[in-house]
Design a protein around this motif. Structure first.
Motif, PDB file in Angstrom:
ATOM      1  N   SER A 155      -0.074  -1.272 -13.384  1.00 20.48           N
ATOM      2  CA  SER A 155       0.662  -0.134 -13.956  1.00 20.48           C
ATOM      3  C   SER A 155      -0.684   1.130 -13.857  1.00 20.48           C
ATOM      4  O   SER A 155      -0.133   2.166 -13.369  1.00 20.48           O
ATOM      5  CB  SER A 155       0.897  -0.260 -15.385  1.00 20.48           C
ATOM      6  N   ILE A 156      -1.769   0.787 -14.098  1.00 15.97           N
ATOM      7  CA  ILE A 156      -2.917   1.752 -14.148  1.00 15.97           C
ATOM      8  C   ILE A 156      -2.771   2.508 -12.677  1.00 15.97           C
ATOM      9  O   ILE A 156      -3.020   3.763 -12.443  1.00 15.97           O
ATOM     10  CB  ILE A 156      -4.025   1.347 -14.650  1.00 15.97           C
ATOM     11  N   ALA A 157      -2.885   1.526 -11.732  1.00  9.26           N
ATOM     12  CA  ALA A 157      -2.835   1.801 -10.093  1.00  9.26           C
ATOM     13  C   ALA A 157      -1.845   2.557  -9.852  1.00  9.26           C
ATOM     14  O   ALA A 157      -2.037   3.486  -9.012  1.00  9.26           O
ATOM     15  CB  ALA A 157      -3.009   0.672  -9.548  1.00  9.26           C
ATOM     16  N   GLY A 158      -0.615   2.561 -10.525  1.00  4.49           N
ATOM     17  CA  GLY A 158       0.613   3.338 -10.070  1.00  4.49           C
ATOM     18  C   GLY A 158       0.232   4.961 -10.312  1.00  4.49           C
ATOM     19  O   GLY A 158       0.925   5.697  -9.671  1.00  4.49           O
ATOM     20  N   LYS A 159      -0.612   5.368 -11.403  1.00  2.77           N
ATOM     21  CA  LYS A 159      -0.711   6.838 -11.401  1.00  2.77           C
ATOM     22  C   LYS A 159      -1.422   7.483 -10.068  1.00  2.77           C
ATOM     23  O   LYS A 159      -1.451   8.533  -9.971  1.00  2.77           O
ATOM     24  CB  LYS A 159      -1.594   6.956 -12.778  1.00  2.77           C
ATOM     25  N   THR A 168       4.988   0.551  -3.567  1.00  3.62           N
ATOM     26  CA  THR A 168       5.532  -0.754  -4.004  1.00  3.62           C
ATOM     27  C   THR A 168       6.054  -1.748  -2.973  1.00  3.62           C
ATOM     28  O   THR A 168       5.563  -3.115  -3.109  1.00  3.62           O
ATOM     29  CB  THR A 168       7.050  -0.516  -4.965  1.00  3.62           C
ATOM     30  N   LEU A 169       6.387  -1.229  -1.843  1.00  2.75           N
ATOM     31  CA  LEU A 169       6.509  -2.185  -0.734  1.00  2.75           C
ATOM     32  C   LEU A 169       5.281  -2.606  -0.294  1.00  2.75           C
ATOM     33  O   LEU A 169       5.271  -3.832  -0.046  1.00  2.75           O
ATOM     34  CB  LEU A 169       7.397  -1.185   0.440  1.00  2.75           C
ATOM     35  N   ALA A 170       4.519  -1.828  -0.048  1.00  2.00           N
ATOM     36  CA  ALA A 170       3.096  -2.471   0.252  1.00  2.00           C
ATOM     37  C   ALA A 170       2.261  -3.583  -0.619  1.00  2.00           C
ATOM     38  O   ALA A 170       2.009  -4.261  -0.108  1.00  2.00           O
ATOM     39  CB  ALA A 170       2.178  -1.128   0.596  1.00  2.00           C
ATOM     40  N   ASN A 171       2.713  -3.041  -2.017  1.00  2.00           N
ATOM     41  CA  ASN A 171       2.029  -4.070  -2.873  1.00  2.00           C
ATOM     42  C   ASN A 171       2.761  -5.139  -2.903  1.00  2.00           C
ATOM     43  O   ASN A 171       2.056  -6.347  -3.105  1.00  2.00           O
ATOM     44  CB  ASN A 171       2.351  -3.463  -4.513  1.00  2.00           C
ATOM     45  N   PHE A 172       4.038  -5.121  -2.845  1.00  2.00           N
ATOM     46  CA  PHE A 172       4.764  -6.615  -2.303  1.00  2.00           C
ATOM     47  C   PHE A 172       4.340  -7.451  -1.586  1.00  2.00           C
ATOM     48  O   PHE A 172       4.205  -8.566  -1.413  1.00  2.00           O
ATOM     49  CB  PHE A 172       6.361  -6.609  -2.708  1.00  2.00           C
ATOM     50  N   VAL A 173       4.355  -6.568  -0.216  1.00  2.00           N
ATOM     51  CA  VAL A 173       3.872  -7.274   1.120  1.00  2.00           C
ATOM     52  C   VAL A 173       2.427  -7.893   0.742  1.00  2.00           C
ATOM     53  O   VAL A 173       2.108  -9.185   1.179  1.00  2.00           O
ATOM     54  CB  VAL A 173       3.892  -6.481   2.146  1.00  2.00           C
ATOM     55  N   MET A 174       1.445  -7.175   0.155  1.00  2.00           N
ATOM     56  CA  MET A 174       0.131  -7.620   0.044  1.00  2.00           C
ATOM     57  C   MET A 174      -0.033  -8.732  -0.817  1.00  2.00           C
ATOM     58  O   MET A 174      -0.985  -9.478  -0.868  1.00  2.00           O
ATOM     59  CB  MET A 174      -0.939  -6.541  -0.318  1.00  2.00           C
ATOM     60  N   ALA A 175       1.107  -8.839  -1.794  1.00  2.85           N
ATOM     61  CA  ALA A 175       1.026  -9.915  -2.884  1.00  2.85           C
ATOM     62  C   ALA A 175       1.484 -11.148  -2.254  1.00  2.85           C
ATOM     63  O   ALA A 175       1.047 -12.246  -2.698  1.00  2.85           O
ATOM     64  CB  ALA A 175       1.914  -9.569  -4.007  1.00  2.85           C
ATOM     65  N   ILE A 176       2.182 -11.241  -1.207  1.00  3.91           N
ATOM     66  CA  ILE A 176       2.752 -12.421  -0.552  1.00  3.91           C
ATOM     67  C   ILE A 176       1.613 -13.543  -0.368  1.00  3.91           C
ATOM     68  O   ILE A 176       1.576 -14.552  -0.371  1.00  3.91           O
ATOM     69  CB  ILE A 176       3.589 -12.287   0.633  1.00  3.91           C
ATOM     70  N   PRO A 177       0.508 -13.097   0.508  1.00  2.24           N
ATOM     71  CA  PRO A 177      -0.664 -14.162   0.815  1.00  2.24           C
ATOM     72  C   PRO A 177      -1.084 -14.633  -0.494  1.00  2.24           C
ATOM     73  O   PRO A 177      -1.643 -15.828  -0.397  1.00  2.24           O
ATOM     74  CB  PRO A 177      -1.719 -13.188   1.367  1.00  2.24           C
ATOM     75  N   ALA A 211      13.131  -1.905 -10.197  1.00  3.36           N
ATOM     76  CA  ALA A 211      12.377  -1.438 -11.459  1.00  3.36           C
ATOM     77  C   ALA A 211      11.225  -0.956 -11.202  1.00  3.36           C
ATOM     78  O   ALA A 211      10.575  -0.234 -11.813  1.00  3.36           O
ATOM     79  CB  ALA A 211      12.621  -2.613 -12.445  1.00  3.36           C
ATOM     80  N   TYR A 212      10.265  -1.683 -10.318  1.00  2.00           N
ATOM     81  CA  TYR A 212       8.857  -1.662 -10.226  1.00  2.00           C
ATOM     82  C   TYR A 212       8.740   0.065  -9.363  1.00  2.00           C
ATOM     83  O   TYR A 212       7.705   0.708 -10.003  1.00  2.00           O
ATOM     84  CB  TYR A 212       8.207  -2.547  -9.338  1.00  2.00           C
ATOM     85  N   VAL A 213       9.668   0.212  -8.665  1.00  2.00           N
ATOM     86  CA  VAL A 213       9.538   1.468  -7.962  1.00  2.00           C
ATOM     87  C   VAL A 213       9.955   2.683  -8.932  1.00  2.00           C
ATOM     88  O   VAL A 213       9.134   3.941  -9.223  1.00  2.00           O
ATOM     89  CB  VAL A 213      10.739   1.812  -6.751  1.00  2.00           C
ATOM     90  N   LEU A 214      10.779   2.408 -10.119  1.00  2.00           N
ATOM     91  CA  LEU A 214      11.232   3.424 -11.016  1.00  2.00           C
ATOM     92  C   LEU A 214       9.926   3.498 -11.975  1.00  2.00           C
ATOM     93  O   LEU A 214       9.598   4.529 -12.488  1.00  2.00           O
ATOM     94  CB  LEU A 214      12.375   2.792 -11.831  1.00  2.00           C
ATOM     95  N   TRP A 215       9.230   2.127 -12.220  1.00  2.00           N
ATOM     96  CA  TRP A 215       8.316   2.271 -13.153  1.00  2.00           C
ATOM     97  C   TRP A 215       7.113   2.928 -12.555  1.00  2.00           C
ATOM     98  O   TRP A 215       6.205   3.749 -13.401  1.00  2.00           O
ATOM     99  CB  TRP A 215       7.747   1.024 -13.175  1.00  2.00           C
ATOM    100  N   TYR A 216       6.754   2.995 -11.268  1.00  2.00           N
ATOM    101  CA  TYR A 216       5.661   3.895 -10.737  1.00  2.00           C
ATOM    102  C   TYR A 216       6.094   5.380 -10.674  1.00  2.00           C
ATOM    103  O   TYR A 216       5.063   6.256 -10.747  1.00  2.00           O
ATOM    104  CB  TYR A 216       5.711   3.687  -9.197  1.00  2.00           C
TER     105      TYR A 216
END
Length: 283
Positions: A155-159, A168-177, A211-216
């Protein structure tokens, strides 16, 4: 702004209920749930990005992907033995402490009323953890605390993100590995029934991605203290969802803890922060 926050908090609570429903019913294992959740979220975000009017440059961040993966994996593991509401209380209590601590270390100020609200909310979380028959399993409680730290850092990184959807797309893709690595460690215990897979897809594709896009979008407009405090409404929603959809018992300890937490949130939100120290307020 309040409507956006309300939608995001409902989605966060839905994640707790969906995950607990899948694991309590032994429809899927935690790592399979995590993997399907993050992959379905990435697919939905990719579709949204491809159909978006403005395709801004995607900001790739291994660090943010790790924070998201840490939150998702620990979240699923903890819900093996935590009720939906109890897990959410621990998760977002940790988020509040982490984000407030970060804000204080970076120059944000808290007046007396906001400080009192934060203390009251924290007391509500501590009441939940007091020893007794209704106390949660400490090992899985600790795992949920780890999940909360991951979400707070995310959440802090979202600022700092310029475009919520692309980021958010990049973060989800990077989270997969990272999630795949956790899945590989627990592979021998993996299983997934159709209902469990469906619940994981709903969690990732609906309750997480959008929801995560909205949260960012939201966290860029409010200070760390407010961002952490509004999330403490999620446990109360998760408690109701757990009782309605999973049949979890509402003990007096949980009810009392939730009420105290809500009172603390109300004090924080109703107090307008000093504009010289906070970037913005709720509108």
């Amino acid at each position: 702004m309040l409507i956006k926050i309300g939608i995001a908090m409902l989605a966060f609570a839905a994640n707790s209920v969906l995950c607990r429903l899948a694991l309590a019913g032994q429809q899927i294992d935690p790592m399979s749930f995590s993997l399907i959740r993050v992959c379905s979220g990435a697919v939905v975000l990719l579709v949204l990005y491809l159909f978006s009017a403005q395709k801004t440059k995607i900001e790739w961040s291994v660090k943010n992907g790790f924070f998201l993966a840490l939150y998702i994996v620990a979240f699923s593991l903890a819900y093996l033995h935590l009720d939906a509401g109890v897990g959410a209380l621990l998760l977002f209590g940790t988020v509040q402490l982490s984000m407030v601590g970060y804000g204080l270390c970076h120059g944000e100020k808290i007046n007396m009323r906001r400080g009192a609200g934060l203390c009251i909310a924290i007391i509500g979380i501590l009441i939940l953890l007091l020893p007794g028959a209704a106390a949660p399993n400490l090992v899985y409680a600790a795992i949920m605390v780890l999940s909360g730290i991951g979400w707070a850092m995310y959440s802090i990184a979202g600022k700092k993100m310029q475009n919520p959807l692309a980021s958010t797309l990049a973060n989800f893709v990077m989270a997969i590995p990272f999630v795949l690595l956790a899945y590989a460690v627990f592979y021998t215990k993996s299983f997934a029934l159709p209902q469990g897979m469906l619940l994981a897809v709903l969690s990732g594709g609906l309750a997480s991605s959008g929801a995560y896009v909205l949260w960012y979008v939201i966290v860029k407009q409010i200070d760390h203290v407010t961002a952490s405090s509004v999330q403490l409404s999620v446990p109360c929603l998760a408690i109701m969802g757990g009782a309605l959809f999973i049949g979890e018992v509402l003990s007096w300890r949980i009810i009392m803890s939730a009420i105290i937490v809500l009172v603390g949130i109300a004090l924080v939100i109703r107090t307008i922060p000093d504009q010289t120290h906070a970037p913005s307020t709720l509108k």
